[in-house]
Design an enzyme around this catalytic site. Structure first.
Site, PDB file in Angstrom:
ATOM      1  N   HIS A 160     -71.636 -28.430 -73.828  1.00 25.83           N
ATOM      2  CA  HIS A 160     -70.932 -28.504 -75.201  1.00 25.83           C
ATOM      3  C   HIS A 160     -70.684 -26.782 -75.455  1.00 25.83           C
ATOM      4  O   HIS A 160     -69.421 -26.697 -76.002  1.00 25.83           O
ATOM      5  CB  HIS A 160     -71.898 -28.984 -76.226  1.00 25.83           C
ATOM      6  CG  HIS A 160     -71.528 -28.647 -77.583  1.00 25.83           C
ATOM      7  ND1 HIS A 160     -70.951 -29.775 -78.308  1.00 25.83           N
ATOM      8  CD2 HIS A 160     -71.530 -27.599 -78.364  1.00 25.83           C
ATOM      9  CE1 HIS A 160     -70.665 -29.598 -79.453  1.00 25.83           C
ATOM     10  NE2 HIS A 160     -70.939 -28.313 -79.695  1.00 25.83           N
ATOM     11  N   GLU A 161     -71.426 -26.015 -75.201  1.00 23.44           N
ATOM     12  CA  GLU A 161     -71.043 -24.670 -75.377  1.00 23.44           C
ATOM     13  C   GLU A 161     -70.281 -23.940 -74.777  1.00 23.44           C
ATOM     14  O   GLU A 161     -69.256 -23.097 -75.122  1.00 23.44           O
ATOM     15  CB  GLU A 161     -72.466 -23.464 -75.547  1.00 23.44           C
ATOM     16  CG  GLU A 161     -73.601 -24.229 -76.387  1.00 23.44           C
ATOM     17  CD  GLU A 161     -73.240 -24.134 -77.889  1.00 23.44           C
ATOM     18  OE1 GLU A 161     -72.158 -23.481 -78.253  1.00 23.44           O
ATOM     19  OE2 GLU A 161     -73.679 -24.951 -78.421  1.00 23.44           O
ATOM     20  N   HIS A 164     -66.857 -24.939 -75.972  1.00 19.68           N
ATOM     21  CA  HIS A 164     -66.426 -24.051 -77.167  1.00 19.68           C
ATOM     22  C   HIS A 164     -65.613 -22.790 -76.552  1.00 19.68           C
ATOM     23  O   HIS A 164     -64.721 -22.392 -76.860  1.00 19.68           O
ATOM     24  CB  HIS A 164     -67.434 -23.535 -77.995  1.00 19.68           C
ATOM     25  CG  HIS A 164     -67.993 -24.453 -78.968  1.00 19.68           C
ATOM     26  ND1 HIS A 164     -67.084 -25.054 -79.682  1.00 19.68           N
ATOM     27  CD2 HIS A 164     -69.181 -24.935 -79.267  1.00 19.68           C
ATOM     28  CE1 HIS A 164     -67.692 -26.158 -80.530  1.00 19.68           C
ATOM     29  NE2 HIS A 164     -69.365 -25.777 -80.272  1.00 19.68           N
ATOM     30  N   GLU A 250     -66.576 -29.039 -83.296  1.00 21.37           N
ATOM     31  CA  GLU A 250     -67.711 -29.644 -82.925  1.00 21.37           C
ATOM     32  C   GLU A 250     -67.309 -31.217 -82.028  1.00 21.37           C
ATOM     33  O   GLU A 250     -67.899 -31.165 -81.221  1.00 21.37           O
ATOM     34  CB  GLU A 250     -68.745 -30.098 -83.959  1.00 21.37           C
ATOM     35  CG  GLU A 250     -69.468 -28.747 -84.464  1.00 21.37           C
ATOM     36  CD  GLU A 250     -69.904 -27.981 -83.519  1.00 21.37           C
ATOM     37  OE1 GLU A 250     -70.599 -28.447 -82.385  1.00 21.37           O
ATOM     38  OE2 GLU A 250     -69.813 -26.410 -83.460  1.00 21.37           O
TER      39      GLU A 250
END
Length: 339
Positions: A160-161, A164, A250
């Site tokens: 997930h990071e 980003h 997100e």
């Protein structure tokens, strides 16, 4: 190796709009002060016997460009380090956390980006975030996160990071916090002036200052109130932009994590676990993660009301993150599509 991340035109459009607003709002902030100075403060001074002021305050546009561009460049350059310092995180080498480094490097290769640095914050609050600047990027995790998640869940959160970073929204989010920071400190300075004036009035003044003292107090009072009002207006506008972008990004990073790992249910399980465990985290750990960076985390801090007086009320501003239940439902839908 081709990237595993799907294209997201909607995110790109939002990032472009947010980037434009991040650049434009500081100019509006500067010229709002020029306007109130010319229309309110100088006439007030003249009405109190000062002046007359034949000219008006003027800020050369080129000077404004230099100031704003310099501020944004400084924020982009130093912002990641400031964020790391604010949450007590430090960059760690592969010798300290070899498995964590190996996971992040592998996920970055899958997403077709350069492997970011890894930083760890000794904090019981289970969370993670990504920061990015011209000199590189960092994936930040807390020791609470490493303790809370199993291998699948940790892999999903790290993905997930990394998403980003691959989406470039971490850079925009880091730079976007410049104006809220500036307006916050300007407002605080104005509030201190008002507090000082109130204390002086409460003591009845330090003596008979006469008409001159009364005029000076009036000018200071109006200046502080106007400064506070303008700063609060631009702080609210910049926070709103920051939060609206945060909510959409997100969802985009959740989709990216699912694409990288091929296991949407792992991130869904991690989000549920983080949400549940946040209620048991000591206040001191939550407070050390708060203070401007809350929109960067994988899991929201707002689910835990650890203070009676929230600076940013979710009744007025949108939450930094979409509802966890909504994120989990979307991830489960992705899992069903994969099956």
């Amino acid at each position: 190796m081709p990237s595993a991340l799907p294209e997201d035109p909607s995110l790109r459009r939002r990032l472009l709009v947010a980037s434009a607003l991040v650049a434009v709002l500081p100019f509006a902030f500067i010229y709002a002060f020029v306007f109130v100075t010319n229309q309110v403060l100088l006439p007030l001074l003249e009405s109190q016997g000062s002046g007359p002021y034949h000219g008006r305050v003027y800020v050369d546009p080129l000077f404004a460009v230099v100031v704003v561009a310099g501020g944004l460049a400084l924020q982009a350059w130093k912002g990641p380090d400031v964020v790391l310092g604010s949450v007590g995180a430090r960059r760690v080498g592969p010798d300290e956390y070899p498995e964590l480094h190996a996971r992040v490097t592998r996920l970055a290769q899958t997403a077709d980006i350069d492997p970011p640095d890894v930083a760890v914050a000794h904090n019981d609050a289970p969370n993670a975030m990504a920061v990015q600047g011209p000199h590189g990027a960092s994936v930040v995790v807390t020791t609470g996160l490493l303790d809370a998640l199993d291998e699948r869940e940790l892999e999903a959160v790290l993905a997930h990071e990394v998403s980003h970073l691959a989406n470039d929204d971490a850079t925009v989010m880091t730079v976007a916090w410049l104006l809220p920071t500036v307006t916050y400190y300007v407002a605080v300075a104005a509030a201190y002036v008002l507090y000082g004036l109130a204390r002086t009035a409460g003591r009845g003044g330090d003596g008979d200052g006469g008409d001159g003292a009364a005029k000076a107090i009036l000018v200071l009072l109006v200046t502080a109130v106007v400064t506070l009002a303008v700063s609060a207006m631009f702080w609210a506008a910049s926070v709103l932009i920051h939060r609206v972008l945060s909510r959409y990004r997100e969802h985009a990073a959740d989709r990216g994590a699912a694409a990288i790992t091929g296991d949407p249910t792992a991130l869904a399980s991690a989000l549920r676990k983080l949400d549940d465990r946040m209620a048991d985290v000591p206040d001191r750990d939550l407070r050390s993660l708060d203070g401007g960076a809350e929109a960067l985390y994988v899991a929201p801090l707002e689910g835990r009301a650890f203070t009676d007086a929230e600076l940013v009320s979710t009744d007025v501003f949108p939450a930094t993150h979409p509802p966890t239940a909504d994120r989990i439902d979307r991830l489960r839908e992705m899992a069903g599509e994969l099956e």
